[in-house]
Design an enzyme around this catalytic site. Sequence first.
Site, mmCIF file in Angstrom:
data_model
loop_
_atom_site.group_PDB
_atom_site.id
_atom_site.type_symbol
_atom_site.label_atom_id
_atom_site.label_comp_id
_atom_site.label_asym_id
_atom_site.label_seq_id
_atom_site.Cartn_x
_atom_site.Cartn_y
_atom_site.Cartn_z
ATOM 1 N N SER A 31 0.569 4.181 1.918
ATOM 2 C CA SER A 31 0.617 5.076 3.071
ATOM 3 C C SER A 31 2.052 5.192 3.571
ATOM 4 C CB SER A 31 -0.275 4.546 4.196
ATOM 5 O OG SER A 31 0.301 3.393 4.790
ATOM 6 N N CYS A 51 -13.325 -7.354 10.979
ATOM 7 C CA CYS A 51 -13.445 -5.999 11.522
ATOM 8 C C CYS A 51 -14.795 -5.778 12.192
ATOM 9 C CB CYS A 51 -13.237 -4.974 10.403
ATOM 10 S SG CYS A 51 -11.528 -4.846 9.836
ATOM 11 N N SER A 90 -10.617 1.628 15.099
ATOM 12 C CA SER A 90 -10.571 0.253 15.588
ATOM 13 C C SER A 90 -11.733 -0.034 16.533
ATOM 14 C CB SER A 90 -9.247 0.012 16.322
ATOM 15 O OG SER A 90 -9.295 -1.135 17.127
ATOM 16 N N LEU A 91 -12.562 -1.014 16.178
ATOM 17 C CA LEU A 91 -13.629 -1.439 17.089
ATOM 18 C C LEU A 91 -13.057 -1.939 18.406
ATOM 19 C CD1 LEU A 91 -16.264 -3.400 14.956
ATOM 20 C CD2 LEU A 91 -16.493 -1.134 15.968
ATOM 21 N N ARG A 92 -11.932 -2.637 18.339
ATOM 22 C CA ARG A 92 -11.307 -3.157 19.561
ATOM 23 C C ARG A 92 -10.914 -2.021 20.501
ATOM 24 N NH1 ARG A 92 -6.169 -3.161 21.057
ATOM 25 N NH2 ARG A 92 -5.595 -2.398 18.974
ATOM 26 N N ARG A 93 -10.215 -1.017 19.968
ATOM 27 C CA ARG A 93 -9.793 0.091 20.826
ATOM 28 C C ARG A 93 -10.989 0.841 21.378
ATOM 29 N NH1 ARG A 93 -5.378 1.445 16.400
ATOM 30 N NH2 ARG A 93 -3.619 0.238 17.210
ATOM 31 N N THR A 151 -2.715 11.670 9.277
ATOM 32 C CA THR A 151 -4.031 12.291 9.158
ATOM 33 C C THR A 151 -4.754 12.278 10.493
ATOM 34 O OG1 THR A 151 -4.218 11.674 6.832
ATOM 35 C CG2 THR A 151 -6.269 12.161 8.006
ATOM 36 N N ARG A 152 -4.688 11.176 11.189
ATOM 37 C CA ARG A 152 -5.367 11.082 12.490
ATOM 38 C C ARG A 152 -4.736 12.034 13.495
ATOM 39 N NH1 ARG A 152 -6.356 4.504 13.100
ATOM 40 N NH2 ARG A 152 -6.351 4.110 10.858
ATOM 41 N N ARG A 192 0.851 -1.187 0.000
ATOM 42 C CA ARG A 192 0.000 0.000 0.000
ATOM 43 C C ARG A 192 0.892 1.244 0.000
ATOM 44 N NH1 ARG A 192 -3.024 -0.499 5.299
ATOM 45 N NH2 ARG A 192 -4.007 1.434 4.614
ATOM 46 N N ARG A 234 -10.850 7.825 10.665
ATOM 47 C CA ARG A 234 -10.136 7.098 9.626
ATOM 48 C C ARG A 234 -8.975 7.929 9.105
ATOM 49 N NH1 ARG A 234 -12.164 3.343 6.419
ATOM 50 N NH2 ARG A 234 -9.963 3.158 5.891
ATOM 51 N N GLY A 235 -8.174 7.302 8.252
ATOM 52 C CA GLY A 235 -7.028 7.974 7.661
ATOM 53 C C GLY A 235 -5.724 7.372 8.138
ATOM 54 N N ASN A 236 -4.616 7.741 7.485
ATOM 55 C CA ASN A 236 -3.332 7.220 7.929
ATOM 56 C C ASN A 236 -2.923 7.884 9.241
ATOM 57 O OD1 ASN A 236 -2.029 9.731 7.320
ATOM 58 N ND2 ASN A 236 -1.799 9.109 5.184
#
Length: 311
Positions: free
Chosen positions: A10, A241, A128-131, A153-154, A8, A148-150
Amino acid sequence: MRLRLGTRGSPLALAQAHEVRDRLARAHGFAAEAVAITIIRTSGDSIQDRPLSEAGGKGLFTRELDLALMEGSIDFAVHSAKDLPTFLPDPLMISGFLPREDVRDVWISQKADHPRDLPAGSLVGTASLRRGALVKRLRPDLRVTLLRGNVETRLSKLAAGEVDATLLALAGLKRLGLSDKATRILDTDDFLPAAGQGAIGITARAGDAATAQLLAPILDPATGVALAAERAFLTILDGSCKTPIGAHATVANGMVTLRGIVLRPDGSQWFEAEESGPEAEAAALGERAAQAILSRLPQGFFQEAPVPDTI
Protein backbone atom coordinates in the site's frame (compact mmCIF):
# COMPACT_ATOMS: atom_id res chain seq x y z
CA MET A 1 26.16 -5.16 1.06
CA ARG A 2 22.58 -5.79 0.06
CA LEU A 3 19.73 -5.78 2.59
CA ARG A 4 16.27 -7.09 1.76
CA LEU A 5 13.36 -5.24 3.32
CA GLY A 6 9.88 -6.80 3.20
CA THR A 7 6.73 -4.70 3.23
CA ARG A 8 3.11 -4.61 2.17
CA GLY A 9 2.44 -2.73 -1.05
CA SER A 10 0.00 0.00 0.00
CA PRO A 11 1.15 3.62 -0.41
CA LEU A 12 1.37 3.99 3.38
CA ALA A 13 3.32 0.75 3.81
CA LEU A 14 5.75 1.85 1.08
CA ALA A 15 6.14 5.29 2.67
CA GLN A 16 7.06 3.57 5.93
CA ALA A 17 9.47 1.22 4.15
CA HIS A 18 11.21 4.15 2.46
CA GLU A 19 11.51 5.93 5.81
CA VAL A 20 13.25 2.89 7.29
CA ARG A 21 15.50 2.55 4.23
CA ASP A 22 16.46 6.22 4.29
CA ARG A 23 17.22 6.18 8.02
CA LEU A 24 19.44 3.13 7.56
CA ALA A 25 21.30 4.80 4.70
CA ARG A 26 21.92 7.96 6.75
CA ALA A 27 22.95 6.01 9.86
CA HIS A 28 25.50 3.89 8.03
CA GLY A 29 26.55 6.17 5.19
CA PHE A 30 25.57 3.84 2.35
CA ALA A 31 23.34 4.44 -0.65
CA ALA A 32 19.60 3.91 -0.11
CA GLU A 33 19.66 1.51 -3.06
CA ALA A 34 21.65 -0.92 -0.89
CA VAL A 35 18.32 -1.75 0.76
CA ALA A 36 16.11 -3.65 -1.68
CA ILE A 37 12.39 -3.24 -1.01
CA THR A 38 10.39 -6.42 -1.57
CA ILE A 39 6.61 -6.00 -1.79
CA ILE A 40 4.62 -8.89 -0.34
CA ARG A 41 0.83 -9.06 -0.60
CA THR A 42 -0.77 -10.20 2.63
CA SER A 43 -4.09 -11.87 3.36
CA GLY A 44 -5.31 -8.64 4.95
CA ASP A 45 -4.70 -6.80 1.67
CA SER A 46 -6.74 -9.35 -0.26
CA ILE A 47 -9.79 -9.36 2.04
CA GLN A 48 -11.84 -6.23 1.45
CA ASP A 49 -15.43 -7.44 1.76
CA ARG A 50 -15.71 -8.08 5.52
CA PRO A 51 -14.26 -6.98 8.86
CA LEU A 52 -10.85 -8.44 9.66
CA SER A 53 -12.33 -9.66 12.95
CA GLU A 54 -14.32 -12.18 10.92
CA ALA A 55 -11.34 -13.28 8.83
CA GLY A 56 -8.64 -13.93 11.42
CA GLY A 57 -7.57 -10.66 13.02
CA LYS A 58 -4.27 -8.79 13.05
CA GLY A 59 -2.09 -11.64 11.83
CA LEU A 60 -3.65 -11.21 8.40
CA PHE A 61 -1.34 -8.24 7.78
CA THR A 62 1.83 -10.01 8.92
CA ARG A 63 1.51 -13.71 8.06
CA GLU A 64 3.07 -13.65 4.60
CA LEU A 65 5.83 -11.31 5.73
CA ASP A 66 6.57 -13.65 8.64
CA LEU A 67 6.79 -16.57 6.22
CA ALA A 68 9.20 -14.68 3.97
CA LEU A 69 11.41 -13.96 6.98
CA MET A 70 11.38 -17.58 8.10
CA GLU A 71 12.21 -18.76 4.57
CA GLY A 72 15.09 -16.27 4.37
CA SER A 73 13.84 -14.41 1.31
CA ILE A 74 13.95 -11.08 3.24
CA ASP A 75 16.20 -9.89 6.08
CA PHE A 76 13.64 -7.82 7.98
CA ALA A 77 10.07 -6.61 7.63
CA VAL A 78 8.50 -3.20 8.22
CA HIS A 79 5.01 -2.90 9.76
CA SER A 80 2.61 -0.41 11.22
CA ALA A 81 3.14 -1.33 14.87
CA LYS A 82 -0.59 -1.50 15.56
CA ASP A 83 -0.86 -4.33 12.99
CA LEU A 84 1.60 -6.55 14.85
CA PRO A 85 -0.13 -9.43 16.67
CA THR A 86 0.55 -9.88 20.36
CA PHE A 87 2.61 -13.01 19.65
CA LEU A 88 5.02 -13.63 16.76
CA PRO A 89 6.14 -17.06 15.52
CA ASP A 90 9.04 -18.39 17.63
CA PRO A 91 11.81 -17.84 15.04
CA LEU A 92 10.92 -14.14 14.79
CA MET A 93 11.22 -11.11 17.02
CA ILE A 94 10.36 -7.43 17.10
CA SER A 95 13.70 -5.70 16.63
CA GLY A 96 12.30 -2.34 17.72
CA PHE A 97 10.50 0.78 16.58
CA LEU A 98 11.29 4.05 14.85
CA PRO A 99 10.59 7.29 16.77
CA ARG A 100 6.84 7.55 17.12
CA GLU A 101 4.69 9.95 15.11
CA ASP A 102 1.55 11.67 16.45
CA VAL A 103 -0.73 8.99 17.95
CA ARG A 104 -4.05 10.79 17.48
CA ASP A 105 -7.01 9.93 15.27
CA VAL A 106 -8.51 12.48 12.91
CA TRP A 107 -12.10 13.11 11.91
CA ILE A 108 -12.77 13.70 8.20
CA SER A 109 -16.14 14.99 7.01
CA GLN A 110 -17.59 17.69 4.80
CA LYS A 111 -20.75 17.68 6.90
CA ALA A 112 -19.50 18.30 10.44
CA ASP A 113 -16.41 19.64 12.17
CA HIS A 114 -16.62 17.02 14.93
CA PRO A 115 -18.55 13.77 15.60
CA ARG A 116 -20.70 15.72 18.08
CA ASP A 117 -21.95 17.94 15.24
CA LEU A 118 -22.91 15.29 12.67
CA PRO A 119 -26.69 15.08 11.99
CA ALA A 120 -28.51 12.25 13.76
CA GLY A 121 -28.55 8.99 11.83
CA SER A 122 -25.53 9.88 9.70
CA LEU A 123 -23.26 7.10 8.47
CA VAL A 124 -19.64 6.89 9.66
CA GLY A 125 -17.31 4.51 7.81
CA THR A 126 -14.33 2.82 9.45
CA ALA A 127 -12.45 -0.47 9.37
CA SER A 128 -11.59 -0.14 13.07
CA LEU A 129 -13.81 -1.65 15.76
CA ARG A 130 -12.17 0.70 18.26
CA ARG A 131 -13.00 3.84 16.27
CA GLY A 132 -16.53 2.63 15.62
CA ALA A 133 -17.13 1.89 19.30
CA LEU A 134 -15.70 5.25 20.36
CA VAL A 135 -17.94 7.05 17.87
CA LYS A 136 -20.96 5.16 19.21
CA ARG A 137 -19.94 5.94 22.79
CA LEU A 138 -19.94 9.62 21.95
CA ARG A 139 -22.96 9.54 19.61
CA PRO A 140 -25.18 6.44 20.02
CA ASP A 141 -27.56 7.82 17.36
CA LEU A 142 -24.98 7.58 14.56
CA ARG A 143 -24.60 4.54 12.32
CA VAL A 144 -21.20 2.92 11.79
CA THR A 145 -20.40 0.81 8.75
CA LEU A 146 -17.38 -1.08 7.42
CA LEU A 147 -15.04 0.98 5.23
CA ARG A 148 -12.05 -1.07 4.04
CA GLY A 149 -9.22 -0.20 1.69
CA ASN A 150 -6.06 1.87 1.89
CA VAL A 151 -6.12 5.51 2.99
CA GLU A 152 -6.64 6.89 -0.51
CA THR A 153 -9.47 4.43 -1.20
CA ARG A 154 -11.29 5.41 1.97
CA LEU A 155 -10.92 9.09 1.20
CA SER A 156 -12.30 8.56 -2.31
CA LYS A 157 -15.29 6.65 -0.92
CA LEU A 158 -15.95 9.50 1.48
CA ALA A 159 -15.70 12.04 -1.35
CA ALA A 160 -18.15 9.96 -3.40
CA GLY A 161 -20.71 10.19 -0.60
CA GLU A 162 -20.71 6.50 0.37
CA VAL A 163 -20.37 7.63 3.99
CA ASP A 164 -20.83 10.95 5.76
CA ALA A 165 -17.57 10.80 7.72
CA THR A 166 -14.58 8.63 8.51
CA LEU A 167 -11.70 8.47 10.98
CA LEU A 168 -8.05 7.79 10.20
CA ALA A 169 -4.69 7.91 11.98
CA LEU A 170 -2.98 11.28 11.79
CA ALA A 171 0.41 9.56 11.55
CA GLY A 172 -0.58 7.80 8.33
CA LEU A 173 -1.88 11.00 6.77
CA LYS A 174 1.36 12.78 7.66
CA ARG A 175 3.50 10.05 6.11
CA LEU A 176 1.44 10.28 2.93
CA GLY A 177 1.50 14.07 2.80
CA LEU A 178 -2.27 14.15 3.30
CA SER A 179 -2.60 15.76 6.72
CA ASP A 180 -4.54 18.62 5.13
CA LYS A 181 -7.42 16.17 4.60
CA ALA A 182 -8.14 16.14 8.35
CA THR A 183 -11.21 18.09 9.38
CA ARG A 184 -10.38 17.81 13.08
CA ILE A 185 -7.62 16.20 15.12
CA LEU A 186 -9.40 14.31 17.88
CA ASP A 187 -8.42 14.56 21.53
CA THR A 188 -7.18 11.34 23.10
CA ASP A 189 -9.58 11.90 26.02
CA ASP A 190 -12.46 10.95 23.70
CA PHE A 191 -10.53 8.83 21.17
CA LEU A 192 -7.78 6.83 22.83
CA PRO A 193 -5.58 5.44 20.04
CA ALA A 194 -4.90 1.83 19.19
CA ALA A 195 -1.90 0.23 20.88
CA GLY A 196 1.12 1.00 18.72
CA GLN A 197 -0.60 3.69 16.66
CA GLY A 198 1.87 6.11 15.09
CA ALA A 199 4.85 3.75 15.42
CA ILE A 200 6.68 1.82 12.71
CA GLY A 201 7.82 -1.62 13.88
CA ILE A 202 10.57 -3.80 12.44
CA THR A 203 10.64 -7.60 12.72
CA ALA A 204 13.57 -9.90 12.01
CA ARG A 205 14.80 -13.41 12.69
CA ALA A 206 15.85 -14.04 16.27
CA GLY A 207 19.57 -14.68 16.40
CA ASP A 208 20.36 -12.68 13.25
CA ALA A 209 23.05 -10.59 14.91
CA ALA A 210 24.22 -8.88 11.71
CA THR A 211 20.78 -7.48 10.89
CA ALA A 212 20.19 -6.51 14.53
CA GLN A 213 23.45 -4.54 14.53
CA LEU A 214 22.48 -2.68 11.36
CA LEU A 215 19.02 -1.82 12.68
CA ALA A 216 20.13 -0.71 16.15
CA PRO A 217 21.07 2.93 15.32
CA ILE A 218 17.64 3.80 13.91
CA LEU A 219 15.55 2.30 16.73
CA ASP A 220 14.02 4.54 19.42
CA PRO A 221 14.24 3.23 23.01
CA ALA A 222 11.45 5.47 24.37
CA THR A 223 9.00 4.22 21.74
CA GLY A 224 10.02 0.66 22.61
CA VAL A 225 9.25 1.29 26.28
CA ALA A 226 5.85 2.80 25.51
CA LEU A 227 4.91 -0.07 23.23
CA ALA A 228 6.07 -2.64 25.79
CA ALA A 229 3.37 -1.28 28.10
CA GLU A 230 0.71 -1.04 25.39
CA ARG A 231 1.37 -4.52 24.00
CA ALA A 232 1.38 -6.06 27.48
CA PHE A 233 -2.04 -4.48 28.01
CA LEU A 234 -3.24 -6.08 24.76
CA THR A 235 -1.76 -9.46 25.60
CA ILE A 236 -3.63 -9.78 28.90
CA LEU A 237 -6.90 -8.70 27.28
CA ASP A 238 -6.38 -11.03 24.31
CA GLY A 239 -6.34 -7.96 22.13
CA SER A 240 -7.18 -8.88 18.54
CA CYS A 241 -9.31 -7.27 15.88
CA LYS A 242 -12.33 -8.81 17.61
CA THR A 243 -12.25 -6.46 20.61
CA PRO A 244 -12.37 -2.64 20.63
CA ILE A 245 -9.30 -1.74 22.72
CA GLY A 246 -7.36 1.50 23.04
CA ALA A 247 -4.04 1.98 24.82
CA HIS A 248 -1.57 4.82 24.97
CA ALA A 249 1.62 5.04 27.01
CA THR A 250 3.81 8.11 27.43
CA VAL A 251 7.41 8.16 28.65
CA ALA A 252 8.93 11.12 30.53
CA ASN A 253 11.69 11.49 33.10
CA GLY A 254 12.15 7.76 33.45
CA MET A 255 8.47 7.11 34.13
CA VAL A 256 5.74 5.51 32.02
CA THR A 257 2.04 6.36 32.19
CA LEU A 258 -0.46 4.09 30.44
CA ARG A 259 -4.13 4.70 29.79
CA GLY A 260 -6.24 1.84 28.49
CA ILE A 261 -9.86 1.25 27.51
CA VAL A 262 -12.00 -1.70 26.46
CA LEU A 263 -15.44 -1.20 24.91
CA ARG A 264 -18.38 -3.12 23.62
CA PRO A 265 -18.50 -2.84 19.82
CA ASP A 266 -21.67 -0.75 20.01
CA GLY A 267 -20.07 1.67 22.49
CA SER A 268 -22.78 1.04 25.09
CA GLN A 269 -20.35 0.07 27.85
CA TRP A 270 -16.66 0.67 28.48
CA PHE A 271 -14.01 0.20 31.16
CA GLU A 272 -10.86 2.27 31.62
CA ALA A 273 -7.69 2.06 33.70
CA GLU A 274 -4.51 4.07 34.21
CA GLU A 275 -1.17 2.97 35.64
CA SER A 276 2.21 4.67 36.11
CA GLY A 277 5.64 3.34 37.01
CA PRO A 278 9.35 3.27 36.14
CA GLU A 279 10.43 2.50 32.57
CA ALA A 280 11.84 -0.84 33.69
CA GLU A 281 8.34 -1.90 34.72
CA ALA A 282 6.60 -0.88 31.47
CA ALA A 283 5.28 -4.33 30.61
CA ALA A 284 4.23 -4.99 34.21
CA LEU A 285 2.20 -1.79 34.46
CA GLY A 286 0.49 -2.64 31.16
CA GLU A 287 -0.46 -5.98 32.65
CA ARG A 288 -1.68 -4.31 35.86
CA ALA A 289 -3.92 -1.92 33.92
CA ALA A 290 -5.39 -4.84 31.97
CA GLN A 291 -5.96 -6.90 35.12
CA ALA A 292 -7.69 -3.91 36.74
CA ILE A 293 -10.11 -3.82 33.83
CA LEU A 294 -10.59 -7.59 33.72
CA SER A 295 -11.59 -7.59 37.39
CA ARG A 296 -14.50 -5.26 36.56
CA LEU A 297 -15.75 -6.78 33.31
CA PRO A 298 -19.17 -8.48 33.41
CA GLN A 299 -19.26 -12.15 32.52
CA GLY A 300 -19.42 -12.75 28.76
CA PHE A 301 -18.22 -9.23 27.90
CA PHE A 302 -15.92 -10.43 25.12
CA GLN A 303 -18.42 -12.89 23.67
CA GLU A 304 -21.42 -10.60 23.41
CA ALA A 305 -22.54 -8.01 20.85
CA PRO A 306 -21.25 -9.39 17.55
CA VAL A 307 -20.69 -6.59 15.06
CA PRO A 308 -22.94 -6.51 11.97
CA ASP A 309 -21.93 -4.68 8.78
CA THR A 310 -23.78 -1.63 10.08
CA ILE A 311 -24.35 -0.74 13.74
